[in-house]
Design a protein around this motif. Structure first.
Motif, PDB file in Angstrom:
ATOM      1  N   TYR A  95      -6.578  -7.307  -2.679  1.00 41.45           N
ATOM      2  CA  TYR A  95      -6.442  -6.861  -4.264  1.00 41.45           C
ATOM      3  C   TYR A  95      -7.709  -6.844  -4.850  1.00 41.45           C
ATOM      4  O   TYR A  95      -8.028  -5.920  -5.533  1.00 41.45           O
ATOM      5  CB  TYR A  95      -5.448  -7.857  -5.035  1.00 41.45           C
ATOM      6  N   PHE A 106       1.304  -2.553  -6.485  1.00 40.70           N
ATOM      7  CA  PHE A 106       0.377  -3.550  -7.231  1.00 40.70           C
ATOM      8  C   PHE A 106      -1.267  -3.044  -6.929  1.00 40.70           C
ATOM      9  O   PHE A 106      -2.097  -3.428  -7.812  1.00 40.70           O
ATOM     10  CB  PHE A 106       0.806  -4.955  -6.788  1.00 40.70           C
ATOM     11  N   ARG A 135       0.681 -14.573  -4.203  1.00 37.00           N
ATOM     12  CA  ARG A 135       0.619 -15.920  -3.620  1.00 37.00           C
ATOM     13  C   ARG A 135      -0.029 -16.095  -2.204  1.00 37.00           C
ATOM     14  O   ARG A 135      -0.400 -17.270  -1.853  1.00 37.00           O
ATOM     15  CB  ARG A 135       2.096 -16.592  -3.531  1.00 37.00           C
ATOM     16  N   THR A 139      -2.311 -16.035 -10.071  1.00 41.84           N
ATOM     17  CA  THR A 139      -1.145 -16.149 -10.355  1.00 41.84           C
ATOM     18  C   THR A 139       0.039 -15.528 -10.313  1.00 41.84           C
ATOM     19  O   THR A 139       1.349 -15.565 -10.427  1.00 41.84           O
ATOM     20  CB  THR A 139      -1.413 -16.416 -12.069  1.00 41.84           C
ATOM     21  N   THR A 140      -0.400 -14.352  -9.660  1.00 46.11           N
ATOM     22  CA  THR A 140       0.666 -13.175  -9.341  1.00 46.11           C
ATOM     23  C   THR A 140       0.801 -12.939  -7.761  1.00 46.11           C
ATOM     24  O   THR A 140       2.090 -12.768  -7.262  1.00 46.11           O
ATOM     25  CB  THR A 140      -0.055 -11.882  -9.774  1.00 46.11           C
TER      26      THR A 140
END
Length: 276
Positions: free
Chosen positions: A204, A7, A196, A193-194
């Motif tokens: 990120y 990710f 938590r 939203t991705t």
């Protein structure tokens, strides 16, 4: 763990793609249109990316960590600031202010001196009336100068920023900070939203920002190539491209102002804002 690393890698490349947004490209094109060094242009792009990342981290972290909700009018004002910045850059370019600033407040002029000393030395052994004379050359460069020439990414960037001068370094940084306002909310909401875990979401955002820095450095280096090549060989073409970049910046900035002010209703009683 592997999923999260994947990710982060995705976030980095999304940051690179984010650097290609139209308003970003228009802004940096206007800035580097007066730049004749591809390396300097890349550093300018990197500084823009750093400014953009500062805003992304500040605004995005506030949304992720504290659940701050940005009102529609504030969000539209943030987007509007990008349009105003583009208009200002366009006017400065077309009026010649950017050129004047580049020539008078531009790169710090550094002088490097090399000097050589030639010495004649007698080697002490004489045959009759003839002495053996030796010649050798000493370099006059100091150890400090040699260390400054040492290979290293950070050292190289530091030297380049110093050569750009205070104004040239501050300008793309400031423009990047303003541009970060336009996309920070959308990026933060997407991450929220991705991911938590708030702290991982902030990591990120940082990786996303680093991707933007890398992407913008590549873009500005590529943009600077035609300007650098045409500077001496095709003077009229070079001047025309500079004017064109100023016009595009001005028109695109006016379009954003129109969109935010009238279409999305910033200057009305019912503003509409969707982070993007």
């Amino acid at each position: 763990m592997i999923t999260f690393v994947s990710f982060l890698v995705l976030g980095f490349f999304l940051g690179v793609r984010h650097a290609t947004d139209a308003d970003h490209v228009v802004a940096v094109t206007t800035i580097v249109s007066r730049e004749r060094s591809i390396r300097a242009a890349a550093v300018i792009g990197g500084l823009w990316g750093v400014g953009h990342t500062i805003t992304i981290l500040a605004v995005g972290s506030a949304i992720v960590l504290f659940g701050i909700v940005i009102p529609a009018r504030v969000g539209l004002t943030m987007e509007l600031s990008v349009g105003l910045m583009l208009i200002l850059l366009g006017i400065m370019n077309l009026s010649g202010i950017l050129k004047w600033i580049s020539e008078n407040l531009g790169a710090a002029k550094t002088h490097r001196h090399r000097h050589r000393h030639r010495h004649r030395h007698g080697h002490g052994e004489e045959s009759g009336n003839e002495a053996k004379i030796g010649m050798h050359t000493h370099s006059g460069e100091s150890a400090v100068e040699e260390r400054r020439e040492s290979v290293g990414i950070l050292a190289g960037l530091g030297r380049m920023v110093k050569r750009l001068g205070f104004y040239h370094a501050l300008r793309p940084l400031g423009v990047g900070i303003v541009h970060g306002l336009a996309g920070s909310a959308a990026v933060a909401l997407l991450v929220l939203t991705t991911i938590r875990v708030p702290m991982w979401a902030v990591v990120y955002l940082l990786v996303f920002g680093l991707g933007t820095v890398a992407g913008m450095m590549m873009i500005t280096a590529a943009i600077a190539v035609p300007f650098a090549v045409s500077d001496k060989r095709f003077t009229k073409l070079n001047r025309g491209m500079g004017v064109a970049s100023g016009l595009v910046s001005l028109v695109f900035g006016m379009f954003i102002v129109y969109q935010m002010g009238y279409v999305n209703g910033l200057w009305t009683a019912h503003p509409k804002w969707v982070p993007r």
